[in-house]
Design an enzyme around this catalytic site. Structure first.
Site, mmCIF file in Angstrom:
data_model
loop_
_atom_site.group_PDB
_atom_site.id
_atom_site.type_symbol
_atom_site.label_atom_id
_atom_site.label_comp_id
_atom_site.label_asym_id
_atom_site.label_seq_id
_atom_site.Cartn_x
_atom_site.Cartn_y
_atom_site.Cartn_z
ATOM 1 N N GLY A 345 -24.979 135.837 23.896
ATOM 2 C CA GLY A 345 -23.814 135.001 24.154
ATOM 3 C C GLY A 345 -22.740 135.772 24.883
ATOM 4 O O GLY A 345 -21.848 136.372 24.261
ATOM 5 N N ASN A 347 -19.524 136.121 27.852
ATOM 6 C CA ASN A 347 -18.246 135.416 27.975
ATOM 7 C C ASN A 347 -18.356 134.143 28.802
ATOM 8 O O ASN A 347 -17.711 133.140 28.504
ATOM 9 C CB ASN A 347 -17.200 136.342 28.610
ATOM 10 C CG ASN A 347 -16.729 137.419 27.653
ATOM 11 O OD1 ASN A 347 -16.125 137.123 26.630
ATOM 12 N ND2 ASN A 347 -17.020 138.674 27.972
ATOM 13 N N ASP A 435 -22.275 143.268 22.452
ATOM 14 C CA ASP A 435 -23.110 143.360 23.656
ATOM 15 C C ASP A 435 -23.257 144.813 24.099
ATOM 16 O O ASP A 435 -24.345 145.246 24.522
ATOM 17 C CB ASP A 435 -22.543 142.501 24.781
ATOM 18 C CG ASP A 435 -21.103 142.879 25.145
ATOM 19 O OD1 ASP A 435 -20.395 143.494 24.313
ATOM 20 O OD2 ASP A 435 -20.677 142.545 26.272
#
Length: 592
Positions: A345, A347, A435
């Site tokens: 996921g 930005n 991330d």
């Protein structure tokens, strides 16, 4: 590794063809009297000493050897435009060409190195390539492409096609085992190892080829050129120079066409040569089956396509072995497959990958404003046995949008203080972008050296990981879009289309594009220098770049930097990190 004297090499090269040679001529070459030759011969390696036969003043070997004369080799190479060099003993013929690429990049194209002995010869998956003197034809050469490395995934398959063509010209009908092994039934005849480096904005492919020329009878699961000639009753002796000359001619023709047209012209030929096309196979890692199915073909990228009980799957070459599936039908084929949906996921968009027994069966992406594709795939693929694991920096509202498409719980994994043998030195790991953490964990699939891990997304992150497993943190800077947006909003005259990257830009659009790229490349090089100083001189520091702008950043790095370091572009690095985390839980998963 044995050390032979120059006159021993000369005598071996003279006798290598298997034809009779008079002792007077051999004595002159060795600078000794004929009666001294017998004692001289006893200094040869044991497996070669017993090959000698003497009759009426002539010496000959009962079987030819792959041993060459340097001058004859030079002339042979020139016939196909190769600049040939002979190394009696070296670490690796691939290393010889790689070094030439670093010090003389203008001379590496079609530079050829033939090696008699290698102390650290290597094959696919890091395996050691072992041999005895004269029993294996080993050579490496450079080929320069105007393409980035990631577009050459099918190069090894094209090289295998060229080698097979050469052997067919000599009357030897061999097959190819995906991706690039030359085989005769179950027996391996030869292998191919390709390594690439970026030099001056181009990709240098170092292509190493090893073909069993002659082998003792006791060697199992291997074929040799000599035994194939004798089986075919074409001729009892095969000269290694003829074999090499034929190989070079076909390699030159195939790679010239490949450079222009890619692998598409060779697909049908590869399918015909593929030993396992249309047959059931097993894919193994460390002897354990990770996937099984029927080979349906390969595509233009060299990716293998398998028909399995759960549909079509694609397999990229890597740390995997392919074997024919010849188990009795009554044997149960496999336990219930382990299936995952892995989510990244970001930005601005969501990336996801469907994984079965460690194989990526599909990889997709979509912006958050329309995740209907994810929902459609879930409805098609999920059957209640799919575990969903994700990493997210996108915020709670976007995570909720993802959850709306999936009728199952998502395990969102955060950064942690340590995982997979890597210690996180971030002061507050809970504040650390997950991330960045999973990019670091994923990088271990591509480098065991110290490395700078770069992610080019909405923001650009540049992180440092030591070779002994210490994640040291890193920097964050605006991504290319944010830089452009900032210039457009905060300056009066820079709200204009971005141009192209140039060393010395002379238009405003080009100056903006070049400035943004220099900022990212400079940040990467600064971190690389700091990390190299941190771990100590002499240790390599690799660079792994992921994200939408990764290929452009790698292309823009200074040529001197690319020549001196390994720079690799990897898509979906976060997902590799998630896959590594899953594997650590005790399941047998591995991307192939």
């Amino acid at each position: 590794m044995m050390v032979l004297k120059s006159r021993q090499w000369r005598i071996l090269a003279e006798l290598a063809g298997g034809l009779p040679q008079h002792v007077s001529q051999l004595a002159r070459m060795a600078d000794m009297r004929p009666h001294q030759l017998n004692g001289f011969w006893q200094q040869m390696p044991a497996h070669i000493r017993g090959l000698l036969r003497q009759h009426d003043g002539y010496w000959r070997l009962v079987r030819p050897l792959a041993v060459f004369n340097a001058e004859n080799l030079r002339i042979l190479g020139e016939k196909s435009g190769f600049q040939a060099a002979l190394k009696h003993e070296c670490v690796s013929s691939n290393d010889e060409i790689l070094e030439l690429a670093r010090i003389s990049p203008d001379k590496v194209h079609k530079a050829l190195c033939v090696a008699h002995l290698q102390s650290k010869g290597r094959g696919r998956q890091g395996r050691k390539w072992s041999h005895r003197l004269g029993e294996c034809l080993m050579f490496s050469f450079g080929w320069v492409f105007d393409r980035p490395q990631y577009e050459l995934g099918s190069l090894s398959l094209a090289t295998a096609v060229a080698c097979r063509r050469a052997l067919l010209r000599l009357g030897l009908d061999v097959q190819i085992k995906w991706p690039n092994d030359l085989v005769v039934g179950r027996d391996k005849l030869g292998g191919i190892l390709i390594e690439t480096v970026r030099v001056g904005g181009k990709t240098v492919a170092v292509i190493g080829i090893g073909i069993n020329f002659v082998l003792p009878k006791e060697v199992e699961n291997a074929a040799s050129v000599q035994s194939l000639f004798q089986t075919a009753l074409q001729r009892g002796n095969a000269d290694a120079t003829v074999l090499l000359e034929t190989l070079l001619a076909e390699l030159d023709a195939v790679l010239e066409q490949y450079a222009e047209e890619g692998f598409a012209p060779f697909l049908k030929e590869y399918e015909t040569a593929n030993r396992d096309h249309g047959k059931a196979v097993l894919l193994l890692r460390d002897g354990e089956t990770v996937c099984e199915g029927t080979v349906s073909g390969v595509d233009e990228k060299g990716i293998l396509h398998l028909d399995t009980g759960d549909g079509r799957q694609t397999v990229v070459s890597g740390e995997i072995s392919l074997r024919p599936d010849d188990r009795p039908v009554s044997v149960p084929r496999k336990r219930e497959p382990e299936r995952f949906l892995l989510l990244d996921g970001g930005n601005s968009q969501l990336k996801w990958a469907w994984v079965e027994n460690g194989i990526f069966t599909a990889v997709s992406r979509a912006p958050y404003r329309d995740l209907s594709r994810l929902g459609a795939e879930w409805a098609e693929r999920a059957d209640g046995r799919v575990r969903i694991v994700g990493c997210a920096v996108c915020g709670e509202s976007k995570k909720a949008q993802v959850q709306e498409q999936l009728a199952s719980t998502i395990e969102w994994l955060p950064s942690s203080a340590q995982a997979l043998g890597i210690r996180n030195h971030y002061r507050h790991p809970e504040e650390h972008g997950s991330d960045r953490w999973f990019n670091a964990l994923g990088s271990r699939r591509f480098s065991r050296n110290a490395c700078v891990v770069v992610s080019c997304g909405t923001a650009v992150t540049v992180d440092a990981l030591t070779d002994d497993g210490h994640y040291l943190g890193g920097t964050i800077m605006p991504g290319f879009h944010l830089m452009k947006e900032s210039l457009a909003v905060k300056t009066a005259n820079l709200n204009r289309p971005v141009g192209k990257v140039y060393p010395f830009p002379t238009t405003t659009g080009n100056a903006v594009a070049s400035g943004m790229m220099d900022a990212v490349c400079g940040s990467v090089m600064m971190m690389h220098g700091r990390l190299k100083e941190k771990i100590g001189a002499g240790k390599p520091v690799d660079v792994i770049i992921t994200g939408g702008g990764a290929a452009k950043v790698a292309e823009a790095m200074p040529s001197a930097f690319l020549e001196a370091n390994t720079v690799r572009v990897v898509d979906n690095l976060v997902i590799y990190g998630l896959l590594n985390m899953i594997a650590a839980e005790g399941r047998e998963y591995e991307h192939i």
